[in-house]
Design an enzyme around this catalytic site. Sequence first.
Site, PDB file in Angstrom:
ATOM      1  N   SER A 142     -11.544   9.737 -13.375  1.00 45.77           N
ATOM      2  CA  SER A 142     -10.026   9.740 -13.287  1.00 45.77           C
ATOM      3  C   SER A 142      -9.446  11.106 -13.788  1.00 45.77           C
ATOM      4  O   SER A 142     -10.009  11.629 -14.608  1.00 45.77           O
ATOM      5  CB  SER A 142      -9.615   8.777 -14.358  1.00 45.77           C
ATOM      6  N   LYS A 152      -5.535  -4.322 -12.551  1.00 45.41           N
ATOM      7  CA  LYS A 152      -4.097  -4.281 -12.642  1.00 45.41           C
ATOM      8  C   LYS A 152      -3.531  -5.567 -12.606  1.00 45.41           C
ATOM      9  O   LYS A 152      -2.409  -5.686 -13.258  1.00 45.41           O
ATOM     10  CB  LYS A 152      -3.495  -3.519 -11.399  1.00 45.41           C
ATOM     11  N   GLU A 191      11.317  -5.183 -13.719  1.00 45.40           N
ATOM     12  CA  GLU A 191      11.669  -5.689 -12.633  1.00 45.40           C
ATOM     13  C   GLU A 191      10.694  -5.287 -11.513  1.00 45.40           C
ATOM     14  O   GLU A 191       9.854  -5.918 -10.884  1.00 45.40           O
ATOM     15  CB  GLU A 191      13.037  -5.216 -12.375  1.00 45.40           C
ATOM     16  N   ARG A 194      -3.644  -5.396   9.769  1.00 44.15           N
ATOM     17  CA  ARG A 194      -4.800  -6.040  10.314  1.00 44.15           C
ATOM     18  C   ARG A 194      -4.920  -7.582  10.426  1.00 44.15           C
ATOM     19  O   ARG A 194      -4.783  -8.181  11.441  1.00 44.15           O
ATOM     20  CB  ARG A 194      -6.261  -5.525   9.988  1.00 44.15           C
TER      21      ARG A 194
HETATM   22  P1  ATR Z   1      -5.546  -2.127  -2.267  1.00 44.85           P
HETATM   23  O1  ATR Z   1      -5.427  -2.741  -3.629  1.00 44.85           O
HETATM   24  O2  ATR Z   1      -6.090  -0.699  -1.952  1.00 44.85           O
HETATM   25  O3  ATR Z   1      -4.304  -2.476  -1.413  1.00 44.85           O
HETATM   26  P2  ATR Z   1      -6.661  -4.345  -0.924  1.00 44.85           P
HETATM   27  O4  ATR Z   1      -5.550  -5.280  -1.532  1.00 44.85           O
HETATM   28  O5  ATR Z   1      -8.032  -4.969  -0.624  1.00 44.85           O
HETATM   29  O6  ATR Z   1      -6.717  -2.965  -1.592  1.00 44.85           O
HETATM   30  O7  ATR Z   1      -5.990  -3.947   0.493  1.00 44.85           O
HETATM   31  C1  ATR Z   1      -6.468  -3.021   1.384  1.00 44.85           C
HETATM   32  C2  ATR Z   1      -5.705  -2.861   2.899  1.00 44.85           C
HETATM   33  O8  ATR Z   1      -6.529  -2.035   3.757  1.00 44.85           O
HETATM   34  C3  ATR Z   1      -5.456  -4.245   3.604  1.00 44.85           C
HETATM   35  O9  ATR Z   1      -4.074  -4.162   3.908  1.00 44.85           O
HETATM   36  C4  ATR Z   1      -6.520  -4.067   4.553  1.00 44.85           C
HETATM   37  O10 ATR Z   1      -6.070  -5.134   5.553  1.00 44.85           O
HETATM   38  P3  ATR Z   1      -6.543  -6.597   5.587  1.00 44.85           P
HETATM   39  O11 ATR Z   1      -5.284  -7.343   4.907  1.00 44.85           O
HETATM   40  O12 ATR Z   1      -6.548  -6.862   7.180  1.00 44.85           O
HETATM   41  O13 ATR Z   1      -8.094  -6.888   5.176  1.00 44.85           O
HETATM   42  C5  ATR Z   1      -6.573  -2.592   5.045  1.00 44.85           C
HETATM   43  N1  ATR Z   1      -7.763  -2.543   5.451  1.00 44.85           N
HETATM   44  C6  ATR Z   1      -9.048  -2.157   4.761  1.00 44.85           C
HETATM   45  N2  ATR Z   1      -9.841  -1.726   5.855  1.00 44.85           N
HETATM   46  C7  ATR Z   1      -9.266  -1.680   7.092  1.00 44.85           C
HETATM   47  C8  ATR Z   1      -9.735  -1.262   8.423  1.00 44.85           C
HETATM   48  N3  ATR Z   1     -10.869  -0.693   8.642  1.00 44.85           N
HETATM   49  N4  ATR Z   1      -8.661  -1.242   9.352  1.00 44.85           N
HETATM   50  C9  ATR Z   1      -7.440  -1.793   9.037  1.00 44.85           C
HETATM   51  N5  ATR Z   1      -6.974  -2.058   7.942  1.00 44.85           N
HETATM   52  C10 ATR Z   1      -8.065  -1.965   6.834  1.00 44.85           C
END
Ligand code: ATR
Length: 274
Positions: A15, A67, A79, A153
């Site tokens: 960090s 978090k 908010e 996705r």
């Molecule tokens: P964070 O807290 O970083 O947002 P998360 O809640 O796990 O982590 O969300 C990760 C995001 O990255 C999601 O929108 C995920 O898509 P999905 O909801 O379809 O899983 C997206 N993501 C991760 N790897 C991906 C990839 N290889 N291609 C496209 N989207 C990806």
Amino acid sequence: MTDRYAVVGNPIGHSKSPQIQMAFAAETGEDILYTALLFPVDGFEREARMFFEHGGGKGMNVTVPFKEEAFRFADSHTERASRAGAVNTLKLLDDGTIVGDNTDGAGLVADLHRYSVSMKNRRILILGAGGAVRGVLQPILSEQPAELVIANRTVSKAQALADDFADLGTLKGCGFDELEGTFDLIINGTSASLGGELPPLKDSLVNADTVTYDMMYGADLTVFNAWAVERGVARTIDGLGMLVGQAAEAFHVWRGKRPDVEPVLAMLRGDRRR
Ligand code: ATR
């Protein structure tokens, strides 16, 4: 006793927050101590109580994976934290209760303002629909874009997010293949680039005037920003300024002073080149 602050997470070793916050303290003349604490994955509540009740703790930054737990730990919420459903900043109030805030979106918006990127009346696209994106939607919508599109996705997650924030502005959720037209600003909030991957993006999403912003950062151009540069995008920004911006906003929440982020950014950029 010197007021204590900490960033907590697991892992936490890399960090930059202690370096950033101690630089803010020096700049503003605030007498604080800010450290990084590794909390066990199953021990957030116990350790956080110790910190606030016995450790002289006045505030805490919270990062992965705590978090949402920090949200539940807080006695009340701002908010923007309620909207985010997650807390990255905790503050001990004078009455002994703890308020949960989320400064991530404010950090992103402040960084875009630093680059003189206006969001008002613009077409904005956000890639991803996870926690990182949820955390920034309210501050972006408060900039009053003409349109905000969330592409993901898993399409249902983008649509659910759009529904949750529909009262705050014009936004829609969809899949990558449904995207149409060119955007003024595209923000990458997916974790895809961590693995060096990219969502399937059409070339027509960008032109030379598009600004791209990757919430990720690293020593090199991110995969997403490299994609944009290859398609003629002139202005690409990475998430280092968002990191410093959310820290500055947290410092303001705790100490009531707004530190200048420029010297800290220069310091971190210098570190990155070494
Ligand atoms: P964070 O807290 O970083 O947002 P998360 O809640 O796990 O982590 O969300 C990760 C995001 O990255 C999601 O929108 C995920 O898509 P999905 O909801 O379809 O899983 C997206 N993501 C991760 N790897 C991906 C990839 N290889 N291609 C496209 N989207 C990806």
